[in-house]
Design a protein around this motif. Structure first.
Motif, mmCIF file in Angstrom:
data_model
loop_
_atom_site.group_PDB
_atom_site.id
_atom_site.type_symbol
_atom_site.label_atom_id
_atom_site.label_comp_id
_atom_site.label_asym_id
_atom_site.label_seq_id
_atom_site.Cartn_x
_atom_site.Cartn_y
_atom_site.Cartn_z
ATOM 1 N N GLY A 195 0.811 -1.205 0.000
ATOM 2 C CA GLY A 195 0.000 0.000 0.000
ATOM 3 C C GLY A 195 0.848 1.260 0.000
ATOM 4 N N VAL A 196 1.946 1.225 0.738
ATOM 5 C CA VAL A 196 2.828 2.395 0.773
ATOM 6 C C VAL A 196 3.558 2.539 -0.561
ATOM 7 C CG1 VAL A 196 4.646 3.588 2.034
ATOM 8 C CG2 VAL A 196 3.098 2.064 3.259
ATOM 9 N N VAL A 197 3.929 1.434 -1.188
ATOM 10 C CA VAL A 197 4.558 1.490 -2.510
ATOM 11 C C VAL A 197 3.640 2.219 -3.488
ATOM 12 C CG1 VAL A 197 5.301 0.139 -4.497
ATOM 13 C CG2 VAL A 197 6.043 -0.523 -2.212
ATOM 14 N N ARG A 198 2.356 1.909 -3.427
ATOM 15 C CA ARG A 198 1.410 2.560 -4.340
ATOM 16 C C ARG A 198 1.359 4.070 -4.075
ATOM 17 N NH1 ARG A 198 -1.320 -2.409 -3.574
ATOM 18 N NH2 ARG A 198 -2.529 -1.603 -1.807
ATOM 19 N N LEU A 199 1.463 4.481 -2.818
ATOM 20 C CA LEU A 199 1.477 5.905 -2.503
ATOM 21 C C LEU A 199 2.681 6.606 -3.118
ATOM 22 C CD1 LEU A 199 0.627 6.113 1.326
ATOM 23 C CD2 LEU A 199 -0.881 6.682 -0.586
ATOM 24 N N LEU A 200 3.787 5.870 -3.247
ATOM 25 C CA LEU A 200 5.055 6.481 -3.642
ATOM 26 C C LEU A 200 5.383 6.308 -5.128
ATOM 27 C CD1 LEU A 200 7.239 5.514 -0.546
ATOM 28 C CD2 LEU A 200 6.195 7.723 -1.063
ATOM 29 N N GLU A 201 4.488 5.733 -5.889
ATOM 30 C CA GLU A 201 4.748 5.576 -7.316
ATOM 31 C C GLU A 201 4.901 6.947 -7.975
ATOM 32 O OE1 GLU A 201 1.503 3.230 -8.690
ATOM 33 O OE2 GLU A 201 2.353 1.334 -7.974
ATOM 34 N N GLY A 202 6.013 7.159 -8.645
ATOM 35 C CA GLY A 202 6.277 8.420 -9.320
ATOM 36 C C GLY A 202 6.883 9.506 -8.447
ATOM 37 N N VAL A 203 7.076 9.198 -7.165
ATOM 38 C CA VAL A 203 7.640 10.182 -6.236
ATOM 39 C C VAL A 203 9.161 10.193 -6.363
ATOM 40 C CG1 VAL A 203 8.025 10.644 -3.774
ATOM 41 C CG2 VAL A 203 5.715 10.127 -4.617
ATOM 42 N N ILE A 204 9.756 11.380 -6.351
ATOM 43 C CA ILE A 204 11.206 11.541 -6.433
ATOM 44 C C ILE A 204 11.824 11.670 -5.041
ATOM 45 C CG2 ILE A 204 13.083 12.914 -7.404
ATOM 46 C CD1 ILE A 204 11.314 11.464 -9.468
ATOM 47 N N VAL A 205 11.175 12.458 -4.175
ATOM 48 C CA VAL A 205 11.669 12.673 -2.812
ATOM 49 C C VAL A 205 10.553 12.344 -1.825
ATOM 50 C CG1 VAL A 205 12.609 14.326 -1.155
ATOM 51 C CG2 VAL A 205 13.224 14.508 -3.575
ATOM 52 N N ARG A 253 8.569 0.763 7.256
ATOM 53 C CA ARG A 253 7.831 0.311 6.067
ATOM 54 C C ARG A 253 7.921 1.343 4.953
ATOM 55 N NH1 ARG A 253 4.037 -1.486 9.705
ATOM 56 N NH2 ARG A 253 2.653 0.294 9.328
ATOM 57 N N SER A 254 7.851 2.611 5.319
ATOM 58 C CA SER A 254 7.918 3.651 4.288
ATOM 59 C C SER A 254 9.273 3.657 3.594
ATOM 60 C CB SER A 254 7.619 5.025 4.899
ATOM 61 O OG SER A 254 8.729 5.533 5.619
ATOM 62 N N MET A 255 10.336 3.361 4.341
ATOM 63 C CA MET A 255 11.674 3.290 3.741
ATOM 64 C C MET A 255 11.777 2.110 2.784
ATOM 65 S SD MET A 255 13.769 3.840 7.260
ATOM 66 C CE MET A 255 13.152 5.012 8.465
ATOM 67 N N ASP A 256 11.310 0.961 3.235
ATOM 68 C CA ASP A 256 11.353 -0.228 2.375
ATOM 69 C C ASP A 256 10.495 -0.020 1.128
ATOM 70 O OD1 ASP A 256 12.970 -1.335 4.325
ATOM 71 O OD2 ASP A 256 11.379 -2.591 5.189
ATOM 72 N N ALA A 257 9.346 0.639 1.313
ATOM 73 C CA ALA A 257 8.478 0.927 0.166
ATOM 74 C C ALA A 257 9.139 1.923 -0.779
ATOM 75 C CB ALA A 257 7.142 1.474 0.655
ATOM 76 N N ALA A 258 9.830 2.906 -0.218
ATOM 77 C CA ALA A 258 10.520 3.892 -1.057
ATOM 78 C C ALA A 258 11.575 3.214 -1.926
ATOM 79 C CB ALA A 258 11.157 4.969 -0.185
ATOM 80 N N ALA A 259 12.287 2.258 -1.343
ATOM 81 C CA ALA A 259 13.294 1.529 -2.120
ATOM 82 C C ALA A 259 12.625 0.746 -3.247
ATOM 83 C CB ALA A 259 14.087 0.605 -1.205
ATOM 84 N N ALA A 277 9.769 1.401 -4.673
ATOM 85 C CA ALA A 277 9.114 2.299 -5.634
ATOM 86 C C ALA A 277 10.114 3.098 -6.455
ATOM 87 C CB ALA A 277 8.174 3.244 -4.890
ATOM 88 N N GLY A 278 11.401 2.981 -6.146
ATOM 89 C CA GLY A 278 12.411 3.709 -6.899
ATOM 90 C C GLY A 278 12.510 5.180 -6.533
ATOM 91 N N VAL A 279 12.141 5.515 -5.287
ATOM 92 C CA VAL A 279 12.255 6.901 -4.831
ATOM 93 C C VAL A 279 13.728 7.295 -4.792
ATOM 94 C CG1 VAL A 279 11.893 8.430 -2.850
ATOM 95 C CG2 VAL A 279 10.111 6.804 -3.528
ATOM 96 N N SER A 280 14.046 8.461 -5.327
ATOM 97 C CA SER A 280 15.444 8.869 -5.449
ATOM 98 C C SER A 280 16.062 9.282 -4.120
ATOM 99 C CB SER A 280 15.574 10.028 -6.448
ATOM 100 O OG SER A 280 15.188 9.608 -7.736
ATOM 101 N N ARG A 281 15.290 9.998 -3.291
ATOM 102 C CA ARG A 281 15.827 10.491 -2.027
ATOM 103 C C ARG A 281 14.802 10.341 -0.922
ATOM 104 N NH1 ARG A 281 17.661 16.397 -2.398
ATOM 105 N NH2 ARG A 281 18.634 15.910 -0.388
#
Length: 220
Positions: free
Chosen positions: A59-69, A94-100, A102-106
């Motif tokens: 669910g958190v991955v879906r929130l972060l799709e397309g997010v850069i930071v 969880r948000s950190m693991d999801a950011a990784a 989702a390909g979040v840059s920062r």
């Protein structure tokens, strides 16, 4: 660029959102209470309803799709140790693991001055669950493989912004003090503009050095 703020209705976030929008960014303010949507929208950010305490990693991955930071400025607010661990440690991780995923840059974490395993807070103190949770979350972030920055302000105030801070290693004799939430918001804004701060922890108080100068000195 697109930026997601966890804790989008928080006192720091509501000061930060219009600054990022002014800089031309698309800002997703992640909030759990629909009653806060209008107030967040007035900052120029886009309210995104989601309870990160309850969401699984997908669910958190879906929130972060397309997010850069991604910016973590959420918190349980103290008072309930179980919820403190659930939000400030578990949901943050969880948000950190999801950011990784989702390909979040920062990833920018708002922590606090003195956070870490040697925080020195007694186990029977009311602040201990928060200190313990933040130590675990910060440690996980440092090992996450993300381009992370940990911002660690001292005691937060509601004073007007000064535009000036002091940072250990940049100013002499810096210990825990206090800093306005408005200046914390400006530090976050300036950090977003400085990818050279990846892999750096910045502890700070209000002080005498312009924020831009202090952060430029840190990233060098």
């Amino acid at each position: 660029m697109r930026i997601a703020i966890f804790g989008g209705h928080g006192k720091i976030a509501r000061r930060l959102e219009p600054l990022l929008v002014q800089d031309g960014h698309e800002v997703d303010a992640i909030i759990r209470n629909p009653a806060h949507e209008d107030e967040v929208a007035q900052t120029g950010a886009r309210p995104v309803l989601a309870d990160v305490e309850q969401l699984d990693i997908d669910g958190v991955v879906r929130l972060l799709e397309g997010v850069i930071v991604a910016i973590w400025s959420a918190g349980a607010g103290g008072g309930n140790p179980q919820r403190t661990y659930a939000v400030d440690r578990d949901a943050a991780i969880r948000s950190m693991d999801a950011a990784a995923q989702a390909g979040v840059s920062r990833y920018l974490m708002v922590s606090y001055f003195g956070a870490g395993p040697d925080h020195g807070v007694p186990e029977d103190a009311a602040f201990f669950p928060y200190a313990d949770a933040k130590a675990a979350a910060d440690a996980h972030l440092r090992e996450s493989g993300l381009a992370w920055t940990i911002l660690a302000p001292s005691r937060l105030t509601t004073e007007e912004p000064t535009g000036r801070i002091e940072v250990p290693g940049v100013s002499e004799g810096v210990d825990k003090g206090e800093v306005s939430r408005a200046d914390v918001a400006e530090v976050i804004r300036q950090t977003v503009a400085r990818p050279g701060l990846a892999g750096v922890t910045v502890e700070f108080n209000n002080g005498a050095t312009p924020i831009e100068e202090a952060l430029d000195a840190v990233q060098r």
